[in-house]
Structure formats: C-alpha cells, structure tokens
Design a protein around this motif. Structure first.
Motif, mmCIF file in Angstrom:
data_model
loop_
_atom_site.group_PDB
_atom_site.id
_atom_site.type_symbol
_atom_site.label_atom_id
_atom_site.label_comp_id
_atom_site.label_asym_id
_atom_site.label_seq_id
_atom_site.Cartn_x
_atom_site.Cartn_y
_atom_site.Cartn_z
ATOM 1 N N TYR A 24 -11.618 -12.487 -6.848
ATOM 2 C CA TYR A 24 -10.637 -11.608 -8.104
ATOM 3 C C TYR A 24 -9.342 -11.122 -7.013
ATOM 4 C CZ TYR A 24 -15.171 -11.719 -10.673
ATOM 5 O OH TYR A 24 -15.878 -12.310 -12.136
ATOM 6 N N GLN A 25 -7.709 -11.063 -8.110
ATOM 7 C CA GLN A 25 -7.323 -10.131 -6.813
ATOM 8 C C GLN A 25 -7.313 -8.607 -6.779
ATOM 9 O OE1 GLN A 25 -5.115 -11.769 -5.663
ATOM 10 N NE2 GLN A 25 -6.190 -13.385 -5.641
ATOM 11 N N ASN A 26 -6.600 -7.698 -6.380
ATOM 12 C CA ASN A 26 -6.534 -6.618 -7.141
ATOM 13 C C ASN A 26 -5.541 -6.279 -7.780
ATOM 14 O OD1 ASN A 26 -7.089 -3.851 -6.164
ATOM 15 N ND2 ASN A 26 -7.942 -3.940 -4.808
ATOM 16 N N PRO A 27 -6.014 -5.756 -8.749
ATOM 17 C CA PRO A 27 -5.242 -5.400 -9.430
ATOM 18 C C PRO A 27 -3.955 -4.638 -8.732
ATOM 19 C CG PRO A 27 -7.095 -3.586 -9.740
ATOM 20 C CD PRO A 27 -7.544 -4.956 -8.960
ATOM 21 N N LYS A 28 -4.338 -3.550 -8.132
ATOM 22 C CA LYS A 28 -3.189 -3.044 -7.803
ATOM 23 C C LYS A 28 -2.144 -3.758 -6.789
ATOM 24 C CE LYS A 28 -6.254 0.820 -6.216
ATOM 25 N NZ LYS A 28 -6.851 1.994 -5.566
ATOM 26 N N GLY A 29 -2.198 -4.535 -6.474
ATOM 27 C CA GLY A 29 -1.508 -5.451 -6.082
ATOM 28 C C GLY A 29 -1.873 -6.366 -4.826
ATOM 29 N N PRO A 30 -0.509 -7.048 -4.363
ATOM 30 C CA PRO A 30 -1.128 -8.482 -3.373
ATOM 31 C C PRO A 30 -0.872 -7.421 -2.144
ATOM 32 C CG PRO A 30 1.089 -8.733 -3.701
ATOM 33 C CD PRO A 30 0.127 -7.193 -5.146
ATOM 34 N N GLU A 31 -0.521 -6.817 -1.458
ATOM 35 C CA GLU A 31 -1.323 -5.708 -0.573
ATOM 36 C C GLU A 31 -2.025 -5.398 -0.006
ATOM 37 O OE1 GLU A 31 0.940 -2.677 -3.605
ATOM 38 O OE2 GLU A 31 1.793 -5.263 -2.958
ATOM 39 N N TYR A 32 -3.067 -5.376 -1.366
ATOM 40 C CA TYR A 32 -4.056 -4.049 -1.352
ATOM 41 C C TYR A 32 -5.487 -5.760 -1.474
ATOM 42 C CZ TYR A 32 -2.316 -0.161 -2.722
ATOM 43 O OH TYR A 32 -1.602 0.955 -2.548
ATOM 44 N N PRO A 33 -6.398 -5.598 -0.832
ATOM 45 C CA PRO A 33 -7.573 -7.103 -0.358
ATOM 46 C C PRO A 33 -7.911 -6.940 -1.495
ATOM 47 C CG PRO A 33 -8.152 -4.816 0.523
ATOM 48 C CD PRO A 33 -6.798 -4.678 0.389
ATOM 49 N N PRO A 34 -8.798 -8.034 -1.780
ATOM 50 C CA PRO A 34 -9.476 -8.721 -2.646
ATOM 51 C C PRO A 34 -10.658 -7.013 -3.695
ATOM 52 C CG PRO A 34 -8.594 -10.585 -1.711
ATOM 53 C CD PRO A 34 -8.202 -9.216 -1.382
ATOM 54 N N PRO A 35 -11.277 -7.488 -4.558
ATOM 55 C CA PRO A 35 -12.164 -6.288 -4.579
ATOM 56 C C PRO A 35 -13.949 -6.932 -3.367
ATOM 57 C CG PRO A 35 -11.316 -6.859 -6.404
ATOM 58 C CD PRO A 35 -10.623 -7.490 -5.403
ATOM 59 N N ARG A 40 -2.605 -5.814 9.464
ATOM 60 C CA ARG A 40 -3.597 -5.442 10.268
ATOM 61 C C ARG A 40 -4.212 -3.932 10.165
ATOM 62 N NH1 ARG A 40 -2.514 -9.891 10.774
ATOM 63 N NH2 ARG A 40 -1.957 -11.214 13.085
ATOM 64 N N GLU A 41 -4.412 -3.989 8.905
ATOM 65 C CA GLU A 41 -4.505 -2.558 8.325
ATOM 66 C C GLU A 41 -5.885 -2.679 8.694
ATOM 67 O OE1 GLU A 41 -2.103 -4.125 7.249
ATOM 68 O OE2 GLU A 41 -0.233 -2.753 6.523
ATOM 69 N N ASP A 42 -6.827 -1.601 8.358
ATOM 70 C CA ASP A 42 -8.186 -1.215 8.754
ATOM 71 C C ASP A 42 -9.032 -2.424 7.397
ATOM 72 O OD1 ASP A 42 -8.554 -0.007 11.287
ATOM 73 O OD2 ASP A 42 -8.175 1.855 10.450
ATOM 74 N N ILE A 43 -8.442 -1.927 6.402
ATOM 75 C CA ILE A 43 -8.820 -2.499 5.457
ATOM 76 C C ILE A 43 -8.779 -3.552 4.796
ATOM 77 C CG2 ILE A 43 -8.349 -0.232 3.334
ATOM 78 C CD1 ILE A 43 -5.434 -1.946 2.428
ATOM 79 N N TRP A 44 -7.528 -4.405 5.575
ATOM 80 C CA TRP A 44 -8.481 -6.125 6.003
ATOM 81 C C TRP A 44 -9.523 -6.325 7.339
ATOM 82 C CZ3 TRP A 44 -6.469 -9.118 2.629
ATOM 83 C CH2 TRP A 44 -5.135 -8.497 1.726
ATOM 84 N N MET A 64 -15.245 0.710 11.667
ATOM 85 C CA MET A 64 -15.253 1.603 10.483
ATOM 86 C C MET A 64 -14.267 0.417 8.976
ATOM 87 S SD MET A 64 -12.813 5.149 10.923
ATOM 88 C CE MET A 64 -11.893 4.478 11.730
ATOM 89 N N SER A 65 -14.496 -1.277 9.940
ATOM 90 C CA SER A 65 -14.004 -2.059 9.011
ATOM 91 C C SER A 65 -14.676 -1.965 7.613
ATOM 92 C CB SER A 65 -13.865 -2.991 9.805
ATOM 93 O OG SER A 65 -14.956 -3.291 9.730
ATOM 94 N N TRP A 66 -15.687 -1.420 7.618
ATOM 95 C CA TRP A 66 -16.799 -1.903 6.303
ATOM 96 C C TRP A 66 -16.241 -0.731 5.309
ATOM 97 C CZ3 TRP A 66 -20.228 -5.899 7.559
ATOM 98 C CH2 TRP A 66 -20.340 -6.087 8.503
ATOM 99 N N LEU A 67 -15.450 -0.366 5.490
ATOM 100 C CA LEU A 67 -15.019 0.606 3.901
ATOM 101 C C LEU A 67 -13.653 0.811 3.540
ATOM 102 C CD1 LEU A 67 -17.416 3.802 5.360
ATOM 103 C CD2 LEU A 67 -17.496 2.173 3.768
ATOM 104 N N GLY A 68 -13.301 -0.898 3.167
ATOM 105 C CA GLY A 68 -12.324 -0.729 3.153
ATOM 106 C C GLY A 68 -11.650 -0.605 1.828
ATOM 107 N N GLN A 69 -12.247 -0.094 0.593
ATOM 108 C CA GLN A 69 -12.267 -0.150 -0.518
ATOM 109 C C GLN A 69 -11.889 0.815 -1.007
ATOM 110 O OE1 GLN A 69 -12.104 -3.050 -2.248
ATOM 111 N NE2 GLN A 69 -12.646 -4.421 -0.545
ATOM 112 N N GLN A 70 -11.647 2.080 -0.004
ATOM 113 C CA GLN A 70 -11.619 3.650 -0.729
ATOM 114 C C GLN A 70 -9.919 3.904 -0.396
ATOM 115 O OE1 GLN A 70 -13.823 4.712 -2.929
ATOM 116 N NE2 GLN A 70 -14.709 3.371 -2.388
ATOM 117 N N LYS A 71 -9.471 4.845 -0.653
ATOM 118 C CA LYS A 71 -8.100 5.387 -0.362
ATOM 119 C C LYS A 71 -7.933 5.573 1.525
ATOM 120 C CE LYS A 71 -7.106 7.282 -4.570
ATOM 121 N NZ LYS A 71 -5.936 8.694 -5.081
ATOM 122 N N MET A 72 -7.225 5.211 2.158
ATOM 123 C CA MET A 72 -7.114 4.926 3.267
ATOM 124 C C MET A 72 -6.923 6.732 3.640
ATOM 125 S SD MET A 72 -6.419 2.682 4.812
ATOM 126 C CE MET A 72 -5.560 3.088 6.676
#
Length: 1255
Positions: A987-998, A1037-1041, A1152-1160
């Motif tokens: 699934y693609q992230n509905p917020k846009g391609p700059e955000y990782p897939p869910p 290179r962000e933490d959410i990735w 901290m790499s495991w919690l990448g689905q919330q706001k930064m």
C-alpha cells in the motif's frame, strides 16, 4: 622419621635419610611395649630388617638417599637417552608395555623386577619411575642424567613438557577394552609388587622412600594425568600396605600367644632359646609395624588428605573408594571417627560418581554387623544426609542410598525414625524401576520380615486357613490405602515383586480373605479394603502372567531368559487353575459393585484358556459366562461394560476350542440387547416430546451396552446404524434429543461404519458394496457436520472427533498399498467443512481459563477436573493437527493455529511445534507461505509504541522459533523475502510519496532472516527489493525510512556493493565496512549473538508467558581465565559495520528506527524517553550476561583443590595432630584403647551446598 606434612611438601618430595637414633616425636604410636616382655635389648640401636625371623642379607648394599644416587650404566634394552626399545622379536621390554598388554602373569612380572632390583636397585627403580611416568600418558622418559642430578620436582617439571598438547587423553581415561584392562593390570601390579616385597625389600628404607616420594610429587602436579595416575597408584599402594599391616598384627598376636604359653611353663620344661627367638621375632615384627606405620602416614598425609578434595571427580572417587577398603580390611586401625569423617563429608560432593563411591564404601561396612558399634556415632551424625540422598537426582546414587538405609535398618531398627522410613516408603511409586525395587526391599524388611512364621502357621490352622500370610496381606492393603495413591497399585506390586514374590503370589490367601467370612477374633475387611485387595490381586496376576514391569517403568519388553520363561508359564498355569474356579464366586459376591466387578473381569485375559478344555472345566466356563451376562444386564457403567466386552472378545478367540460355546452365549446376549433397543427406539420416537424418563433410560441403557460391545465385536448383522441415524436425525430436526443418547448414537454409528470398511478391505467388494458404504459415510459426515452447531458441548466434541477420524480414514491414503479400487470411498472436505472445523478449534481449544469456567455455568472446577478438561482440549487439537499434517485440510488455514504458539505454549506448545515440523516435511514451499499469514499481527506490534516497548520480549523468541522450524533447513527461502517485500510495499502512503508505505516496518522482521542467505542469494533478494524502490526512496535518510535502510544494509552485508550510511548518507568502502578478524574474533561474535537472545529473555515482563527462561549458568571453574577483551567489549568498535548489533546498542537513532509511522516531533520525544531506558537496562543486563559467560570459561590453570568459599582451608596443621595412622596394639597383650574423641567438628564440616549439596 618423616617430616611434618608442610615441611615434607617443601622438601622437593625427597625423603631424608633415616637416623636410627631419632625418637618418634612427630607421630603417635601405639606400638607394643617391649618392657612387658622383659626384652633386654630395648635400648639397642635399630637394625636393618629383612624377612621376619631371618637374618638380613649379608651382601646388601648400604642405603643411599635419593639425593646421593650414584651414576648408573645404560639399562639393557634401552637406548642411551632412556627411550624404550624392543628386541628383535618385537616383544615389549618396558614395564608399561608388559602391563598394558597383560599377556604375562603379574606375579612373574613382579618377580622379574625383584630379581633386577636385587642385582641393581637403582636401575630397577629407574624402570619403576618410568613405568609411572608412561602410565600417565607422558611421552618423555627419565634419563640417567636426570635421575642422577635432578630433584623430583625438576624431573616432574621436565616431564610435564613432554605431554602431547593435541590430546587430553591418557591411559586411565582412554576408552576401549585394552585400556580398561590396563587399569586393572596397573592396580594389580602395585598390589602384587608390595605383596612380593613385604618380607624384605619394603623395609630397606630405599625403594619405598623413592616410590612414595615420586608419587607424592606427581599427585601435587597441575597436570591432571600425573595427578590422576599417581593418586590411583598411591591409593593402591596404601591398600597393599594396609594388608601387610594386618598380617603383621596377626603375626604379632600369634607370637605373643606362643611367648605367653612358653613362659607359663614350668622352669624345667621352659626352653630359653625358644623364648629368645620369640622375643627377637616379636621385636622384628614391632619394628616392621613401625616402618609400615610411617609409610602409611606419609601416603595418607601427603596424598590422600589433599586429593580426596581434588577438583577432578575421578580422583576424589578413587580416594573414597580406597579408604572404604581400608576401613573394611583393617577395621581396628581405620574404622574410627578420624577416617569416617572423610566419607561423611564427601557425601555432600557435587558429583554423583563420588557420592556413589561413598555409599558403596559405607555399604561394605554396614554389611558386617560386628562393626555397628563403631559406626554408631557416624550413623547419628550423617543419617539425615543419607536419608536425603534417597531423593538424589542421580538415580544410581538414590538406589545405593536406599540400599544403605536398608542395611542400617537391618542392623538397628531404632536408628531410623518413622519420618525417615516414610521418606523411603513413597519411593515404591517411583517411575525409575531400580529406585522403586530398592524401596520395595526396604518396605519388605520393615513391614514383612518381623513376623514369626511358626506362630502365623499355628494361627492359620486354628482359623481354618490354608495360608499363614493373611496378616501380611492385610498389612499390605493398609499400606496401599494409607499411601493414598490408589491408581498406582501396579507400581507398588512391581516394586515388591523381587523381594516379596512369595507373598504376592499367594492368591489362595487373597481369595480366602475375599470370599470367606471372618472367624472369631479376626477383623472384617471394610469395603475400601476389599476394593484395594481386589486391585492388588489383579495387579499381581498381571505381573506374573506378563513378566514385565507396568507401563512407565523400563524401556520396553525385554527378552526373558529360559528360567524366567519357565517361571512365567508355571505362574500362569497356577493362577488359571485357581481363578477358573474362584472367579465366578467372586463375581457372584460382588456383582452389584461396579468398581470391583470391573477389576475382576480383567482376570480372564491372563488365563491359559486351554486349561478349560484340557482340564474338562467347561462347567466353570458356563458359570463365568452366566455371571458376565448378569453383570451386563445389571450395569450401565461404561468401564464395566467395556470389561465385559473385552472378556467376551478374549474368550471368543478362534485358536481355542471353547470359542463355539462362548460365541453362542454372546450371540444370545446381543440378540436380546438388539431387540430391546429396537423396541425402545420405536417407543421413544413415537412418544416424541411426550417421552418420559423411562423411555429415555431404556434407549440409553441398551445403546450404551451395544456401543461397548460394538467396539470389540462385529455387530453389523444387527444393523444398528439405521436406528442410531434415526435418533440423530430426530434430534437435529426437533432439537429435543438428550445429549447422552446423541453421543452414544454417534459413537455406535462410527463403529458400524468402521466394521463395514473392515469387511470391504478384507474381501473383494463389488461396486454396489462400495457405493452403499459411500452413501452411509456421506450421510454420517453430513450428520456430524450439523451436530457441530449443537447447543450441547459433549455432542459437538464427539461429532468433531468423529469427523476428524473419518476424514483421516477415508482420505487419499485409503488407496495406497495396491488398494486403488477403494477410490470411491475417498472423501475430501470442502472449504465450508474446513472452516467449521477450524472455527470449532478456535472456539473450544484456544480459550482462557476464565472463559472455560463461564462455559460450565460458573461451577468451580477442582484440579482434577481442570487437568481432564485440558486433556480433552489437547485431544481435539491433536485430531485437527493430523488433518493438517496429512494434507487433508488446506495448509494455509493452519496459520490460525500456529499464531497461538506463544500464547498457549504451556498447554499446546508440543503439539503445535510437532505439527510445524511435520508440515515442513510435507511441503516446504507451501509451509513458508504461511509466514505471510502471520505477518499482520507482527506488524501491529511494530506500529504500536506501547507494545513495542516490550519488543525484546515479544518478538525474538517467536521469530527464532519460526527460524528454527521453517527456514534453517530449507534451500529455497526466497518465498519468505518475496512475500515480505511485497507485503511491505503493498500500500502507498496516502500522505504522499515522501512518506513511507504503512507496512514498511515489516522489513525489520525480514532482517531477522537475512543472515540465512548466502552472499549471492542476498544479491538476488536485493535486486528484487530494488524493483519496489523508487529513486526518491533510495535518497531518503530520515528516521522514518530506517526499516528500509536497515533491511537494505542487511542484504548488502558481505556483498560487493556499497552500503548506505545510516548517520550521514555517505557510502563506505568495502574495506572499511568488513569487520577485522583480529579485532572481532568469531567466538566473540557468537557470544554477542547469545547475549542478545539471553538479555531479551532476562528483560522480559513478569506477566508475559514464555516457553521458559534461560537459567543462570553454574560457576564450576576454580581459576578463571583473564580476558584481555573484557574492557574493550564495552566500547563501540570503530570498524563495525553500520546496522550491526553494536550500532543498535550504542546508537539511539538506530534504536528509534522502529517507530516510524507517527509524526516526527511526537515520535522522537517518546522514542528517546523509552529507548534511553531500554538502553540503560539492556546495558546492565548485557554486562551481567557477559560476566556469566566469561566466568564459565575454561580455566587456563587447573586448580587441584575444590573451591568452597573458604570453608575448606589448608588442613595440614590439623592433620599433624589428628591424621596419624596408629596401628592398634595386640589384643592379647593389653586392653583396647578408649574411643578417640569425636572428630565430627562442625567447623571442619563441608557446608557449602553450592558445591557439595544434593544435586
């Protein structure tokens, strides 16, 4: 005289020259006083002694101390450097070769050595020294120059360098018949050597001094082989010297009696020359005794007191075994508290083999009743320890402890309290048969050996009994009832079988107690006692007929010897002849008691049925059949009915001539039951909802009887399936059928189908027969499927079990083995049926205890009911698991079963794990795909910050379990990564391609399996990953990735491509990324991996249920290796690769790499708080685990003394006052010395349970 031990050990293990004028101030001597014999030569100097009664050899060389040894010539048969060689014919020429091969008689070998000693004692001693060196496995040889110029310590140090560093084996530890015989020959050689030298050579103050000096030095070596071999040699040497001392004591007593008899004669008849000769002989014997005392003191103080607490268990066992021999052989000198305390202390040894030697040594002492007075103080002090050892974890030790307690009981019944006896009584129910048999022997000695046989026989005759064992059998029954283990009568009988077989085979007495009325003065057996006696009687019959232990004892049926086979046949004939007549009477008396009847009906299966026809006892057979028929009509209990059915099945065997008579009786009984059943079914169906309790009871009672018989007998000709099916259909349509009738109807229909299948498979069925059976099976399967929705739980469970069994029987495997004609009978469950079966398992098996209690309407279950309910649920799960294993139920549907593995591990873990293993063998690839079905719950854990805080607890174990079961043995594991990658980018992230897939966090799970790939396979998987990655993703290179970055790095580890840097995004070269072998050894890498797993378990929540926790390793090393890497391990390595474990431990961003689905902002704040806590906790735990791992490492230097926290101090000073061997004085010359003080000092006792506790 010998030096004190402390000085003796500092003197390079060399004995100083003995001065004849020295006084015995260092030892306590009980030697005989010559003044009592009026010896005029008391003040004369000590003479050189030869054979007692003979003058010393005139040409004997003067003694030289080992420090003054003269040069020797080259030994014959040796090279100049001292290495052994062989003669032209290849015969052995060294003592070691001769003793190892054992082809020559040991006495002739010793005689040859003695002859060479008389010719050149230095050359012979060099042979003997090299013998001990070579027996230790040392390749070196003591050369002439070494023997001439070097002290013993230097020689031993030199020999230490000659050991084979590649192997730790030496002759005493090498396995094989040759080396086992060598150990025996080695011990025999030493004993024969002392025996042959006991009259002259051992008193020359040279040979024994040299040998004892060498053995003492070797026994204190850091080299285990030297220490072990020399200790064994010294202990055998000591044993031989004890035997010599005993002979000297006997000779002293004989000489004293002769002297007294001659001196008491009249003056005219007294022979003065004979008196002088006896005085001279007496003096020589006393001097020899003093010499032997000094030798034994030197061995005991210099070797035994140090080696009995050696770090090596084999050495400690040797010491304890030999001191037991000394105490038994020469009890007057050694059987006192001074030496018994060593055995008592070693009862607490941490090794079972040492405790075993202690118990066997004590058994040899307690066997002799004359020694009991000397053992009284020891018994009082160590009795509790001996009794506690009956529960030793080593079964061999427990058996010997029970035997020792039995010997103590035989010697003195007052020595054991009632509590001590009760601790042994319950062991008759042990699952380990040797323990149970030993406990049975104890029970026999305690309860059954105190009666007076003559009085019992007289009492039996007065009461008209044929056997005198009535009271003993009553006592056995009372013991069985008081033990409150009524389901284990077979174990009690088996325990007593070897010791009380005559009593247990007295079936006449047992029958008399059950059948005859009690006479005046005899107590009446209560109902419980009668039930217990019947159960014991049946168990004794089974034991005699089958001649093997009950289930749970022993590894299986062993082959009987000819004698045992004959005894079995005789016992079977005896019990058959007796119970053929007695059983009908017993059934007649107890026909209304279901429990007693069920047990009595087991007896016919152990009969020799040929006796009925051979002995013309058909009338007794008719009486038995009549009683069985009456029992069937009278009872509705399932156990009783099954016993009757089994008895009919045994009596109807075609191999016996009585089959026709029994078959007629059985057919008549079934006819009556079938007619009654058909009639009662019609009445019940006609009555409908107006049916009363009598109608229901009539149907249920007859149906239960027919079902019990249908299990063991073919009743298809009575067509019971039709009426059973009518009952089930009516119950489903109207919903008013009692659940018991429905359960019995299902079971009876099941038996009917199976008997029809048996007929078809055994014959040549027609197509019509196959179609008819198919219609029956199809209709019954549909009926069972409908019953799954029944409101009554017993009906649903019965229908589920029958569905699983029939689907298994009528599966595709029915046609295997050249049975392709049965293809019409094969049934494959459709998806709806599979879903119903799966839902039933999820609703009725994977339930919490609270849900189960609610399902039984709030009734409180006791422990037995809980166990029974769990057993029933396990059977349901096992039945469904068989369908999964044999590919009857689609394998992907099993994922719902496997996901409960961790939560219900304690209840069903073994079943699920075995199912996983069998499933993998059936279809490896399809089995791997089930990981995808388990991915969603794992993803929820990864995305939930609250759950993620327990990540080290929740996930590593299941992942590693899956890794072990699924991945490790497979060659093609790309399906795991393909499905995982597709799921992560699904699934693609509905917020846009700059955000990782869910689902991107699922890549962290796949990282766990990357290490299973080879380097070239990692490239393939990485190429597949790149198909889903866009250029924008590669630059992120962000933490959410970080899940993507970590997974890509795990695939590039060890590859040719550069890896992405986690912190900076720059690429590192291959040379800088690969770990340095010098900086990170492989062993350290393995330790880190183990620490990560162990720390995750150690940090687990107390509330989380896991399969089990890792236990703290026991610290058994006494000297630990100093680890130079220990300080450096706590620092992060400069050359470690990004994404490695060290990065995870020391890099908060990686954690901290495991919690990448919330706001930064919110994520970073929460994660830093949680991860900092985890890092601190993980660091402490990791250091603890590392400390334990290092502490348990193999020591560089082996400490030869066992550590016991300072409670075992150097006892050399104490030994100077208490450990001197004093041979007792002559019994005929003066009274025995008083008992020495109690040496069982609590300060000297070994109380460290961590090293000497019961294991």
């Amino acid at each position: 005289m010998f030096l004190p031990v402390a000085e003796f050990m500092r003197s390079s293990w060399c004995f100083p020259r003995r001065d004849s004028g020295e006084s015995g101030q260092d030892t306590v001597s009980l030697s005989m006083s010559m003044s009592e014999l009026d010896d005029p030569g008391d003040g004369k100097s000590k003479k050189k002694r030869g054979r007692p009664g003979r003058p010393p050899a005139p040409n004997k060389k003067p003694r030289k101390s080992p420090l003054e040894k003269c040069p020797m010539g080259v030994q014959r048969g040796r090279k100049a450097n001292g290495m052994a060689q062989q003669n032209g014919e290849g015969d052995p020429v060294t003592l070691f070769e001769v003793v190892k091969q054992g082809k020559s008689a040991m006495q002739s070998v010793v005689d040859d050595w003695i002859e060479s000693y008389k010719q050149d004692r230095d050359l012979a001693l060099l042979d003997l020294i090299n013998f001990f060196i070579q027996c230790s496995g040392c390749k070196g040889t003591v050369r002439i120059e070494m023997f001439r110029n070097m002290q013993n310590a230097e020689i031993i140090r030199k020999m230490t360098e000659e050991f084979d560093e590649d192997s730790g084996d030496y002759p005493l530890t090498i396995s094989g018949p040759l080396w086992k015989k060598f150990r025996y020959n080695f011990s025999e050689f030493i004993c024969v050597l002392i025996r042959q030298c006991q009259y002259s050579i051992i008193y020359d103050e040279y040979m024994m001094d040299t040998v004892i000096s060498l053995l003492t030095g070797l026994s204190d070596s850091q080299v285990r082989a030297f220490r072990h071999t020399s200790t064994l040699a010294a202990m055998k040497l000591m044993t031989a010297l004890v035997n010599v001392a005993l002979n000297l004591s006997i000779n002293q007593d004989n000489t004293q009696r002769q002297y007294e008899a001659e001196r008491n004669k009249m003056v005219g008849k007294r022979a003065n020359e004979k008196l002088e000769l006896l005085l001279q002989r007496r003096k020589e014997l006393q001097e020899n005794q003093d010499e032997i005392e000094n030798m034994m003191n030197s061995i005991f103080k210099g070797i035994f007191v140090h080696r009995y607490r050696d770090a090596i268990a084999e050495i400690r066992a040797i010491c304890i075994e030999e001191i037991g021999v000394w105490m038994k052989m020469y009890s007057d000198a050694f059987l006192n508290d001074s030496y018994l305390k060593y055995v008592g202390w070693t009862l607490h040894d941490r090794q079972g083999e040492v405790r075993l030697k202690c118990l066997k040594a004590l058994q040899n002492l307690y066997t002799n009743r004359e020694l009991f007075p000397k053992l009284e103080l020891f018994t009082n002090r160590f009795k509790d320890r001996i009794v506690s050892m009956t529960l030793d974890k080593e079964y061999d030790v427990a058996v010997e402890a029970i035997r020792l307690v039995t010997l103590i009981l035989q010697g003195s019944e007052d020595a054991l309290s009632n509590e001590d006896c009760e601790n042994v009584y319950h062991l008759v129910y042990s699952a380990h048969r040797p323990v149970a048999v030993a406990a049975g022997e104890f029970l026999h000695r305690k309860l059954f050996s105190r009666h007076d046989p003559q009085a019992e026989e007289a009492l039996a005759k007065r009461r008209g009994r044929s056997s005198p064992n009535g009271n003993l059998i009553r006592m056995l029954v009372l013991f069985f009832l008081e033990s409150e283990l009524h389901e284990h009568a077979a174990y009690l009988v088996d325990s007593l079988w070897e010791s009380s077989q005559e009593l247990l085979k007295d079936w006449e007495c047992m029958t008399e107690l059950l059948l005859e009325e009690p006479v005046q003065g005899e107590e009446v057996l209560s109902d419980r006692q009668e039930s217990a006696l019947i159960e014991l009687t049946v168990c004794t019959i089974r034991q005699a007929a089958e001649a093997h232990p009950p289930v749970g004892r022993g590894t299986g049926k062993r082959v009987l010897t000819a004698k045992e086979r004959k005894t079995q046949i005789d016992d079977k004939n005896k019990l058959t002849e007796h119970f053929i007549m007695a059983l009908p009477m017993l059934l007649s008396k107890y026909q209304t008691d279901a429990e007693k009847v069920a047990n009595l009906l087991q007896i016919p299966q152990y009969f020799d049925l040929d006796v009925y026809s051979a002995g013309r006892m058909e009338k007794h057979l008719d009486a038995l059949l009549k009683q069985i028929k009456f029992v069937v009509e009278k009872h509705t209990d399932t156990e009783v009915l099954e016993s009757c059915s089994k008895t009919y099945s045994i009596l109807c065997s075609e191999e016996y001539t009585i089959m026709n008579r029994v078959d007629i009786s059985r057919s008549q009984l079934i006819d009556e039951l079938a007619d009654r059943f058909n009639h009662s079914v019609e009445e019940l169906l006609q009555a409908g909802e107006e049916a009363d309790d009598d109608d229901i009871y009539n149907v249920l009672s007859t149906l239960k009887k027919l079902t019990a018989f249908h299990n063991a007998h073919d009743l298809t000709r009575w067509d019971l399936f039709g009426n059973c099916y009518r009952l089930l259909r009516t119950g489903i349509e109207q919903g008013s059928m009692p659940e018991q009738i429905a359960v019995q109807a299902l079971q009876c229909s099941h038996y009917s189908i199976l008997w029809q299948l048996v007929k078809i498979t055994e014959g040549a069925p027609s197509k019509d027969d196959l179609l008819a059976l198919r219609r029956v099976v199809k209709s019954f399967l549909a009926m069972c499927q409908q019953c799954l929705s029944n409101v009554n739980t017993p009906v649903k469970e019965q229908a589920f079990m029958l569905l699983c069994d029939l689907l298994m029987i009528f599966s595709h495997q029915l046609t295997t083995g050249s049975r392709e004609g049965l293809q019409p009978l094969v049934f494959n469950p459709d998806s709806s049926l599979q879903n119903e079966l799966l839902n039933f398992i999820l609703d009725h098996v994977f339930i919490d205890q609270d849900d189960e209690n609610q399902s039984i309407e709030g009734d409180e279950e006791d422990e037995a009911n809980k166990i029974e309910a769990l057993h029933k649920r396990r059977n349901l799960l096992a039945a469904f698991s068989k369908l999964i294993i044999y590919d009857i139920v689609d394998m992907p549907a099993a994922a719902d079963i496997f996901k409960h593995y961790m939560k219900y591990y304690n209840d069903y873990g073994d079943i699920i794990k075995e199912t996983l293993s069998k499933t993998r063998q059936t279809d490896k690839i399809l089995c791997i795909h089930m990981i995808s079905a388990l991915s969603f719950p794992i993803l929820i854990i990864l995305q939930n910050p609250v759950i993620f805080l327990n990540w080290p607890v929740a996930l590593p174990s299941p992942l590693h379990q899956m890794d072990t079961i699924f991945i490790q043995p497979l060659t093609n594991i790309f399906a795991v990564f393909r499905d995982g990658i597709e799921f992560a980018f699904k699934y693609q992230n509905p917020k846009g391609p700059e955000y990782p897939p869910p689902n991107l966090a699922f890549l962290e799970v796949l990282c766990e399996f990357s290490s299973k790939l080879l380097r070239q396979d990692k490239k393939t998987v990485h190429s597949y990953l790149e198909k889903f990655m866009t250029e924008q993703m590669m630059e992120r290179r962000e933490d959410i990735w970080l899940p993507l970055i970590s997974y890509r790095n795990s695939l590039l580890t060890g590859g040719d491509e550069d890896r992405m840097s986690i912190t900076s995004g720059s690429s590192s070269s291959k040379a800088g990324s690969i770990r340095s072998k010098k900086g990170r050894p492989a062993m350290h890498k393995k330790r880190i991996e183990e620490e990560s797993v162990e720390s995750s378990w150690m940090m687990r929540n107390d509330t989380l249920q896991t399969p089990g926790a890792l236990q703290t390793p026991q610290l058994t090393s006494t000297v630990l290796r100093e680890n130079p890497r220990q300080a450096a391990e706590h620092l992060p390595e400069q050359n470690s690769e990004p994404g490695s474990e060290s990065d995870y431990v020391h890099n908060p961003q990686m954690q901290m790499s495991w919690l990448g689905q919330q706001k930064m902002e919110e994520v970073n704040r929460k994660e830093r708080t949680a991860m900092n806590y985890m890092k601190a906790r993980s660091g402490g735990v990791r250091q603890t685990v590392r400390g334990l791992m290092e502490d348990d490492a193999e020591p560089i230097f082996e400490d030869v003394m066992m550590s016991s926290r300072g409670q075992l101090e150097d006892m050399s000073e104490e030994f100077e006052d208490t450990m001197v061997i004093d041979l007792p004085p002559s019994r005929n010359r003066r009274e025995r010395a008083e008992l020495r003080p109690d040496f069982f000092d609590s300060a000297a006792m070994i109380e460290d349970e961590s090293h000497f506790g019961l294991r």
